[in-house]
Design a protein around this motif. Structure first.
Motif, mmCIF file in Angstrom:
data_model
loop_
_atom_site.group_PDB
_atom_site.id
_atom_site.type_symbol
_atom_site.label_atom_id
_atom_site.label_comp_id
_atom_site.label_asym_id
_atom_site.label_seq_id
_atom_site.Cartn_x
_atom_site.Cartn_y
_atom_site.Cartn_z
ATOM 1 N N PHE B 97 0.910 -1.210 -0.062
ATOM 2 C CA PHE B 97 -0.146 -0.061 -0.150
ATOM 3 C C PHE B 97 0.945 1.425 -0.042
ATOM 4 C CE2 PHE B 97 -1.822 3.480 2.227
ATOM 5 C CZ PHE B 97 -2.848 3.888 1.420
ATOM 6 N N MET B 100 1.647 3.568 -2.983
ATOM 7 C CA MET B 100 0.818 4.205 -3.794
ATOM 8 C C MET B 100 1.053 5.502 -4.325
ATOM 9 S SD MET B 100 -3.103 4.690 -3.012
ATOM 10 C CE MET B 100 -3.052 5.971 -1.532
ATOM 11 N N ASN B 101 1.461 6.526 -3.509
ATOM 12 C CA ASN B 101 1.808 7.841 -4.006
ATOM 13 C C ASN B 101 3.012 7.855 -4.665
ATOM 14 O OD1 ASN B 101 -0.600 9.307 -3.019
ATOM 15 N ND2 ASN B 101 0.177 9.247 -0.996
ATOM 16 N N THR B 119 -3.445 -3.220 -3.629
ATOM 17 C CA THR B 119 -4.286 -2.514 -2.461
ATOM 18 C C THR B 119 -4.503 -1.035 -1.959
ATOM 19 O OG1 THR B 119 -2.212 -2.357 -0.730
ATOM 20 C CG2 THR B 119 -3.167 -4.486 -1.210
ATOM 21 N N TYR B 121 -5.950 2.540 -4.109
ATOM 22 C CA TYR B 121 -7.183 3.262 -4.579
ATOM 23 C C TYR B 121 -6.846 4.298 -5.546
ATOM 24 C CZ TYR B 121 -6.333 6.577 -0.984
ATOM 25 O OH TYR B 121 -5.785 7.321 0.113
ATOM 26 N N PHE B 341 -17.019 0.395 -2.032
ATOM 27 C CA PHE B 341 -17.011 1.878 -1.729
ATOM 28 C C PHE B 341 -17.938 2.645 -1.219
ATOM 29 C CE2 PHE B 341 -16.440 6.553 -1.841
ATOM 30 C CZ PHE B 341 -14.800 6.495 -0.965
ATOM 31 N N LEU B 345 -14.014 -0.656 1.477
ATOM 32 C CA LEU B 345 -12.542 -0.167 1.492
ATOM 33 C C LEU B 345 -12.235 0.820 2.576
ATOM 34 C CD1 LEU B 345 -12.478 0.226 -2.631
ATOM 35 C CD2 LEU B 345 -11.347 -1.407 -1.291
ATOM 36 N N PHE C 176 -9.306 6.671 2.914
ATOM 37 C CA PHE C 176 -9.785 5.353 2.903
ATOM 38 C C PHE C 176 -9.110 4.831 4.413
ATOM 39 C CE2 PHE C 176 -11.086 3.657 -1.482
ATOM 40 C CZ PHE C 176 -11.221 5.130 -1.974
ATOM 41 N N PHE C 178 -6.338 4.791 5.705
ATOM 42 C CA PHE C 178 -4.892 4.285 5.637
ATOM 43 C C PHE C 178 -4.255 5.205 6.468
ATOM 44 C CE2 PHE C 178 -6.259 1.838 2.286
ATOM 45 C CZ PHE C 178 -5.539 0.615 2.535
ATOM 46 N N GLU C 180 -2.154 7.583 6.732
ATOM 47 C CA GLU C 180 -1.239 8.558 6.075
ATOM 48 C C GLU C 180 -1.710 9.823 6.162
ATOM 49 O OE1 GLU C 180 0.654 6.100 2.453
ATOM 50 O OE2 GLU C 180 -0.741 7.439 1.931
ATOM 51 N N ILE C 183 -1.647 14.414 1.030
ATOM 52 C CA ILE C 183 -0.539 14.989 0.464
ATOM 53 C C ILE C 183 -0.391 16.630 0.707
ATOM 54 C CG2 ILE C 183 0.592 15.248 -1.818
ATOM 55 C CD1 ILE C 183 -0.352 12.777 -2.511
ATOM 56 N N GLN C 272 4.411 13.943 2.169
ATOM 57 C CA GLN C 272 3.349 13.778 3.072
ATOM 58 C C GLN C 272 3.840 13.237 4.128
ATOM 59 O OE1 GLN C 272 2.160 9.937 0.457
ATOM 60 N NE2 GLN C 272 0.617 10.588 1.776
#
Lengths: 309, 360, 356
Positions: B97, B100-101, B119, B121, B341, B345, C176, C178, C180, C183, C272
């Motif tokens: 995960f 991602m960014n 994993t 989105y 969603f 999620l 979601f 998570f 984090e 950004i 971030q």
């Protein structure tokens, strides 16, 4: 709390504490000789790997422990050679040793991540282990747990009841004076470092031979650093290592239990407890000793010795 | 002028190189790269991805050249690794995960390279996301655990409170409760994906508190070895952990990424790849199971097999109403199933009946 | 038998030669390892990828500088304390707290534009790192508690605190669930100084700090003070220098710089706050400081060297499928050789044929 849960918690704590006792008692002797070896983590992980490998191939727990011991010793000899003969800075050399040990073990252990071994089992001491409550609590432990306690006693006995121990302490306190009256500073320190390596190796192997029958890179997960903290916590007194290790291992295990009992504190904050508690205990110890000068800190800790004569 | 001639020769030679290059493209193998969070020897998450890579390689043979890189931390270093891979590959899979960014950032700079992020989105024209409905696997092991526990306490070793882990806990609990109304689930968070010592400590603590069936959402085999040692039951995580618990492992949830990887790489080869959002489960074969242990009673085994068949036909959903949240507020009405969603999620609550406090 | 004879004066030649010797020995050891573990791959091309490519490749070179910047900043701060014998082993914790503090300010002013935002974030980060390090300073001054232990323990606490923050107040509301943060918006991101790369203004600031530190140690009274406290505590006391002040300032400086580095990481390459913020820069910087013999200008080079080992290490993993542990082994060996070779500066090695 029922009896078996209590016994289980105690056994859990003993399992979590023993690697720390081994590593810390070794480091204690090293520091008593005036040497600071920050490479404990690296020596532990090498011990964990070698113990696992030998147990895997021979199935002989005795050989496995000996291998861990020799492995820890071998890697500590790099540190001993550099700091004692080439007079390198101990903090930096110790850190390099940790890096090297982690890298080396991860590399050398790549073929063993798929394997498993037979764990070294706890033994019931005949008759004594049948005593209700006390028996399972004290006389049904893993042999290595007893060995850890024995090592603490032996280190105490060596330091405070033998001539060599006295010399070692005097070297740690004032290496120039000890050298002047004819003691071989480098030899004593070299031996102490090797002993520290051996103990760290066994401590690491406890993880892979007693706690879990697997090998994984980085599996010591910072326990070497905790062991270093324990030596300071113990004010360089052998028996206090046991106390510190049990406190630390105890908080680690109890915070897991607390979660199971759903004690309503965020798990992150619970996980901070062992670290904060170490600091708090350390401070309170100092407050108690405030008016006495601390005579137990080896004066020459971390200082480089080179004989000019 | 000689200069002009020289430059035209140069152009010609460049052109011919380009031609040679393009004419080779169809025959060139697809270059696929994989970024792993852990070591391939963790026997958990990364191991399962690596098995998938091996499968895809076997299936596609000379059509693909695989590159893998392990132990890439989920921090700014990963962006450099992904970039390095994007420069040399046609498709890059980032399998955790936390990538991602960085993946999305790199994808914007390399529009011709395809990316697949596990994993997450965030979809882009050249970024697909894929994940597995592991909670369907938890549904099956939940049913088994509910039947097999004698103490009515299931121990759950959890890593971090993220939606995927929460889904697993809820799904396992609901399934266990459906076959055993007295069942309780005890959750211990170790805040690590991989720390064998701590996972073993957590397993021991849970066992001491009465758990006789263990589930884990961490990556090492430590808990399985403890279960074997203590003579209780556990379930493999991400891969078959039978070797570490021949008696303890009742079954295991296996993450089978292989066919997906083979499909996606083949799509690049055939020029048919397009960005997609995959959330596949038992039905699509992304979630599979280790062989059922023979020490399980036949009716338990049959019940589990039936659940697997129902899931594979899409006949049941592990989250089927009525389900309340832990605080008693309604979540799903009678017969209702949740959408991906936001419910699945972003899941950040326990369902009613779980005693443990939601970690905050 | 080999004997070490102290030199009357440090060897100027050896100050320059010993690092070269150490590098040569590391390269030789690497060669031996490669020959041992690589069967059919050209050892020379592995060497090239590991040591040369990061310096010549147009993408990898700026990345090398990006990686070096935090090591440089933290290493500089630590070197000041190390000179005074103050062992801040937990710069990692101060780095994390700095990242959280700076990041929290940026997130608080989310989508607020303003030239003042970045300086404010930097300030918060520096103060955060300083305050965190000051815990160790306070305990050392008031109760003589060993700072190695306290800073180390507080590192674990900081990492858990980050985790709690990302689970709670700093979590991205649209993320979601998570752990984090959002950004950062553009105003909260460090300006890029090399277009098309991730090289940010923090690198320039790191170089400026190097020279300030160099000047400070050379000229300033405090520089003198820490130098003397480190090498001769009794002499320092004699000269009227205050031990407690040395402890406090050393920890504040190293903590503040580590905090700043944490902010640079969060507002620079990361963009971030994530659980991946701590990445051992605090520990690696200790090695950086020692490779440089605690000299500020040396740290410029040693941070680049360590960054090279990371970037090159990643490339050989990608190209030749070598495990990541190779990087650690090299870093360990590099430091071993550097430390060992430094003996040639202070001592002459002579072969003594006669028996003692």
């Amino acid at each position: 709390m029922n009896e078996s849960l209590f016994i289980n918690i105690i056994i859990g704590i003993s399992i979590a504490s023993t690697p720390l006792i081994f590593a810390a008692i070794g480091e204690l002797l090293v520091e008593r000789s005036g040497v600071l070896n920050l490479g404990v983590e690296g020596m532990m992980i090498v011990g964990a790997l070698l113990g696992f490998i030998v147990q895997f191939h021979t199935g002989n727990p005795f050989l496995a422990v000996v291998a861990a011991l020799l492995g820890g010793m071998a890697i500590s000899s790099i540190f001993a050679f550099l700091t004692q003969f080439l007079l390198t800075n101990q903090v930096a050399t110790g850190l390099a040793l940790t890096l090297f040990g982690l890298g080396f073990s991860a590399f050398a252990g790549r073929g063993y991540t798929e394997e498993t071994i037979v764990l070294i089992k706890a033994v019931d001491i005949p008759v004594l282990s049948d005593i209700p409550f006390i028996g399972p609590l004290l006389f049904s432990m893993n042999p290595l747990v007893y060995l850890a306690f024995l090592m603490v006693y032996l280190v105490w006995w060596f330091l405070f009841r033998t001539k060599q121990g006295l010399i070692l302490r005097s070297i740690g306190d004032n290496h120039d004076a000890a050298h002047a009256i004819g003691h071989n500073v480098v030899r004593y320190r070299f031996m102490a470092i090797l002993f520290g390596g051996a103990m760290a190796g066994v401590g690491g192997a406890f993880l892979s031979l007693v706690q879990v029958p697997i090998w994984g890179e980085d599996m010591t997960a910072g326990r070497g650093w905790i062991a270093l903290g324990l030596v300071v916590f113990a004010s360089w007194q052998p028996f206090r290592i046991i106390l510190g290790a049990i406190l630390f291992g105890g908080i680690t295990v109890l915070q897991l239990h607390a979660q199971g009992f759903d004690i309503r504190i965020s798990a992150q904050y619970l996980s901070m407890l062992p670290y904060l508690a170490t600091i708090i205990i350390l401070v309170s110890l100092r407050i108690r000793l405030k008016n006495k000068t601390n005579r137990t800190v080896p004066n020459c800790l971390g200082r480089i010795f080179h004989s000019t004569s | 002028m000689s200069k002009g001639r020289f430059s035209s020769i140069l152009k010609l030679s460049v052109l011919s190189t380009v031609l040679a290059f393009t004419s080779n493209v169809s025959a060139d193998p697809v270059k696929a790269a994989f970024v792993y969070i852990g070591p391939t020897g963790d026997h958990g998450w990364t191991y399962a991805h690596d098995e998938g890579v091996k499968y895809a390689k076997e299936k596609l043979g000379d059509d693909v050249i695989m590159t893998t890189i392990e132990n890439v931390a989920e921090n700014s270093d990963s962006e450099r690794v992904i970039t390095s891979l994007a420069r040399k590959n046609d498709i890059v899979f980032t399998t955790s995960f936390g990538y991602m960014n960085p993946t999305v950032k790199v994808a914007k700079r390399y529009p011709d390279v395809k990316f697949e992020h596990a994993t997450g989105y965030m979809l882009e024209d050249n970024v697909s996301v894929y994940s597995a409905r592991f909670y369907e696997g938890r549904h099956v092991i939940g049913k088994i655990a509910g039947r097999m526990t004698e103490s009515n306490v299931i121990g759950y070793i959890a890593s971090f409170p993220i939606p995927e882990v929460i889904r697993g806990i809820n799904s396992a609990f609901l399934a266990a409760k459906s076959v055993n109304p007295d069942v309780q689930i005890k959750v211990v968070w170790v805040y690590s994906w991989y720390d064998p010592g701590k996972e073993a400590d957590a397993a021991n603590a849970l066992i001491a508190q009465g758990a006789d069936v263990l589930m884990q959402h961490t990556d090492s085999t430590a808990a399985m070895t403890v279960a074997e040692e203590k003579g209780i039951y556990a379930f493999g995580q991400a891969s078959n952990m039978r070797e570490w618990g021949p008696n303890a492992q009742l079954t295991g949830i296996i993450n089978d990424w292989g066919p997906y990887y083979a499909d996606r790489i083949a799509a690049v080869r055939d020029g048919t790849w397009s960005s997609s959002d995959t959330f596949a489960g038992v039905q699509q074969g992304m979630v599979k199971f280790a062989p059922m242990n023979n020490n399980m009673p036949t009716e338990v085994k049959n019940e589990a097999m039936k659940a697997i068949i129902d899931l594979s036909m899409g006949a049941i959903h592990p989250f089927t109403g009525p389900i309340n949240k832990q605080d008693g507020s309604p979540w799903l009405a009678e017969g209702e199933t949740p959408p991906n969603f936001p419910d699945l999620l972003t899941m950040d609550f326990y369902v009613e009946g779980i005693d443990s406090q939601y970690p905050n | 038998m080999i004997k070490l004879i102290p030199r009357v004066e440090n060897s100027k030649a050896m100050i320059l030669l010993s690092p070269l010797l150490a590098l040569t020995l590391t390269a030789l050891s690497a060669l031996i390892i490669f020959i041992f573990i690589l069967d059919d791959i050209k050892v020379s091309s592995v060497f090239f990828t590991l040591f040369v490519l990061p310096l010549t490749d147009s993408y990898l070179f700026p990345e090398l500088l990006v990686k070096a910047a935090p090591l440089m900043i933290i290493g500089l701060g630590l070197s000041i304390g190390f000179r005074a014998g103050i062992w801040n082993i937990g710069a990692e914790g101060q780095y994390v707290i700095g990242g959280i503090a700076g990041g929290a300010v940026g997130l608080y002013f989310y989508n607020v534009e303003g030239f003042w935002l970045l300086p404010l974030m930097a300030l918060a980060a520096i103060i955060g790192g300083m305050l965190y390090a000051s815990i160790a300073a306070f305990l050392k001054i008031r109760y003589q508690v060993n700072e190695i232990l306290v800073t180390l323990m507080l590192t674990y606490v900081a990492v858990l605190f980050l985790s709690a923050m990302l689970q709670g107040p700093l979590r991205n509301p649209a993320g979601f669930n998570f752990p984090e943060s959002r950004i950062f918006h553009d105003s909260a991101m460090l300006p890029i100084i090399w277009g098309g790369t991730r090289l940010h203004v923090g690198f320039i600031i790191a170089i400026i700090i190097s020279f300030v530190a160099w000047f400070g140690i050379k000229k300033h009274m405090f520089g003198m003070q820490i130098k003397i406290s480190g090498s001769a505590p009794r002499a320092a006391k004699f000269a009227g220098f205050n031990d407690n002040k040395t402890v406090l300032y050393s920890l504040l400086i190293s903590g503040g710089l580590a905090g700043l580095a944490g902010f640079f990481e969060a507002s620079g390459p990361a963009g971030q706050l994530t659980p991946g913020l701590p990445q051992f820069y605090g520990f690696t910087a200790i090695i950086v400081a020692f490779l440089a013999r605690l000299h500020p200008i040396g740290i410029l080079f040693s941070s680049l060297l360590i960054a090279l080992s990371y970037v090159g290490g990643e490339e050989v993993q990608i190209e030749y499928n070598l495990p990541s542990s190779i990087t650690q082994i090299f870093q360990g060996m590099l430091l071993f050789y550097f430390l060992a070779c430094d003996i040639l500066i202070k001592y002459k090695v002579v072969l003594n044929k006669t028996k003692n």
